[in-house]
Enzyme design. Structure first.
Site, PDB file in Angstrom:
ATOM      1  CG  ASP A 256      -2.271   0.642   0.944  1.00  0.00           C
ATOM      2  OD1 ASP A 256      -2.384   1.370  -0.066  1.00  0.00           O
ATOM      3  OD2 ASP A 256      -3.209   0.426   1.726  1.00  0.00           O
ATOM      4  CG  ASP A 324      -8.907   2.315  -0.656  1.00  0.00           C
ATOM      5  OD1 ASP A 324      -8.558   1.143  -0.895  1.00  0.00           O
ATOM      6  OD2 ASP A 324      -8.155   3.133  -0.097  1.00  0.00           O
TER       7      ASP A 324
END
Length: 507
Positions: A256, A324
């Site tokens: 990430d 997301d």
């Protein structure tokens, strides 16, 4: 990051071009940082089409004997519409940019622990989640943020990549062995490019972050960016990550990157115009070392979702978390846009809980499953332990159906049959290169009283052939399907979805 809003992909086409007619040119930048794309017209009625490094905050003086290697641009042309540009990109990236063991392999269906537990989990709760996953046919458990050092919220511990054995109730190896004993693979979340001010790494090396001297560093999500242009920073991260990955049978890593670089200043550089480019070269160097050392690990990229979804990252990681935002209806537009430049095999797409935590929308789990199956990296982002049995039955069926169509999604030609931004139905299709099998999916977005029937018109089938729809058994002439199409059920409600599987009837 190469941007959430403007990915480094551009398609230039005739005003009259459609998905299947007209001329189109495409450029796709093999780089993961700042870029510039231009289309300009000039006085002789010619058009200039360019893509490359952004010159914003970029200068790279070279000493005698030094060289600068600019990133490549994948270029393609189509005289048969925009979809062929996309298909050319898909084939090139899937077979010439992506590499390694996982490039041509089915990706495991996974459950990520984040939306199930957030930071609040233990080793026992993870094992219970894995037990439920195993019963539903889910093949991998991913332990997300919160497993390391003193990490219990967003405020601390990034940079300290040591297993919190107290939280897990034992060693990482013991936890992974328990999960593997259930027939479930195990993966980890990491965010190595960032560091928290409240961390041992920052206390020991405050000069390792990108920060302007004499000014307080700018925090984003309570974290700072490590200076990956510096070899000693990369060496530290490599050693820490290897120490973790060597402990247990880790088969997946989600990498990430959750904030942008603001303080573009490296204490180790004599020319600050080099910082952003050298940072990216440093990241690529670190990733190259890791994928070489762990060729069997499936790496997935992520940057606040899809902020670094580009061909540069796909060289190191064959799949990227697309966004997301996991709302199935929003995802139709997100995945539609991503498909112009990138193959479905690269798109991470999961079924999440409803009402959706971002926009509060409630969408049937059947629609969430079909929307997520548009990506070649399928999984779940919810608490399986809280689901009623009816939802669990849906998941079992979704996993089974996904395995039936997985190879077509991963390797087939992709067709955007309608637009989620303009049409009452969003439909898409995958067809094997030889035309033998096809999958058509559709989500009804709008319902009007006494409206006309909604038809879906496939493309890419074998002219003159016949195709059997596998669930109904009905046989259709390919020419009729590609001319008139077939109607969706009139009873289909708003936000409901359907999937059709076709197989060519030979002979």
């Amino acid at each position: 990051m190469s941007s959430n809003q403007y990915r480094p992909v551009l398609v230039l086409c005739d005003h009259t071009a459609t998905e299947s007619t007209g001329r189109a040119w495409g450029m796709n930048f093999v780089y993961s940082g700042g870029f510039e794309a231009q289309v300009t017209g000039e006085q002789f009625d010619q058009t200039r089409f360019q893509m490359g490094l952004s010159d914003d905050r970029f200068s790279y003086p070279l000493e005698p004997g030094e060289e600068l290697v600019a990133p490549e641009v994948i270029m393609t042309y189509s005289d048969a519409g925009i979809e062929r540009v996309s298909q050319n990109f898909h084939r090139c990236i899937r077979t010439r940019v992506c590499r390694g063991m996982w490039r041509d392999m089915p990706r495991p269906v996974l459950i990520n622990s984040w939306e199930a537990f957030y930071f609040d989990f233990t080793g026992e709760s993870l094992v219970k989640l894995a037990e439920k996953a195993s019963k539903l046919g889910i093949e991998m458990l991913v332990m997300d943020d919160g497993w390391f050092s003193t990490r219990r919220d967003d405020l601390r511990a990034l940079g300290d990549w040591t297993v919190n054995e107290g939280k897990l109730g034992g060693t990482l190896a013991e936890l992974v062995e328990r999960v593997n004993a259930l027939g479930v693979k195990f993966g980890l979340w990491v965010e190595p490019e960032m560091v928290s001010e409240d961390s041992e790494l920052y206390r020991e090396h405050p000069d390792w972050v990108l920060a302007v001297p004499g000014k307080g560093p700018v925090l984003g999500r309570d974290q700072l960016v490590l200076d990956l242009s510096r070899p000693e920073v990369r060496e530290n991260l490599f050693a820490q990550l290897c120490a973790v990955l060597d402990q247990a049978n880790i088969e997946y890593v989600k990498w990430d990157y959750n904030r942008s670089i603001v303080d573009t200043y490296s204490r180790a550089s004599n020319d600050q115009g080099k910082v952003l480019y050298d940072y990216m070269l440093g990241l690529y160097d670190l990733l190259e070392r890791l994928v070489a050392r762990y060729p069997k690990i499936l790496f997935e990229g992520c940057s606040a979702g899809g902020g670094r979804f580009d061909a540069g990252m796909l060289y190191y990681m064959p799949q990227i978390w697309t966004s997301d935002n996991t709302d199935a209806i929003n995802r139709l537009t997100i995945q539609y846009g991503t498909s112009f430049g990138f193959p479905a095999s690269a798109m991470g797409a999961h079924v999440s809980a409803c009402p959706n935590e971002i926009n509060g929308r409630d969408v049937p789990i059947s629609t969430r499953g079909i929307a997520a199956m548009q990506g070649g990296a399928f999984g779940y982002e919810l608490d399986l332990l809280e689901l009623p049995e009816r939802a669990c039955e849906h998941i079992r069926e979704q996993v089974r159906r996904y395995h039936e169509i997985e190879s077509i999604v991963r390797e087939g030609l992709f067709f955007r049959l309608s637009s989620p931004k303009q049409d009452p139905v969003c439909a898409w299709e995958y067809v094997t290169e030889d035309g033998a099998r096809a999958v058509v999916s559709a989500v009804r977005l709008e319902v009007e009283g006494y409206g006309v029937a909604n038809y879906v018109v496939p493309r890419g089938l074998t002219p003159g052939a016949r195709y059997r729809e596998l669930d109904s058994g009905v046989v259709y002439p390919a020419d009729a399907l590609m001319d008139m199409g077939f109607p969706l059920p009139v009873t289909l409600e708003a936000n409901a979805a359907v999937m059709y599987r076709f197989e060519r009837v030979d002979g």
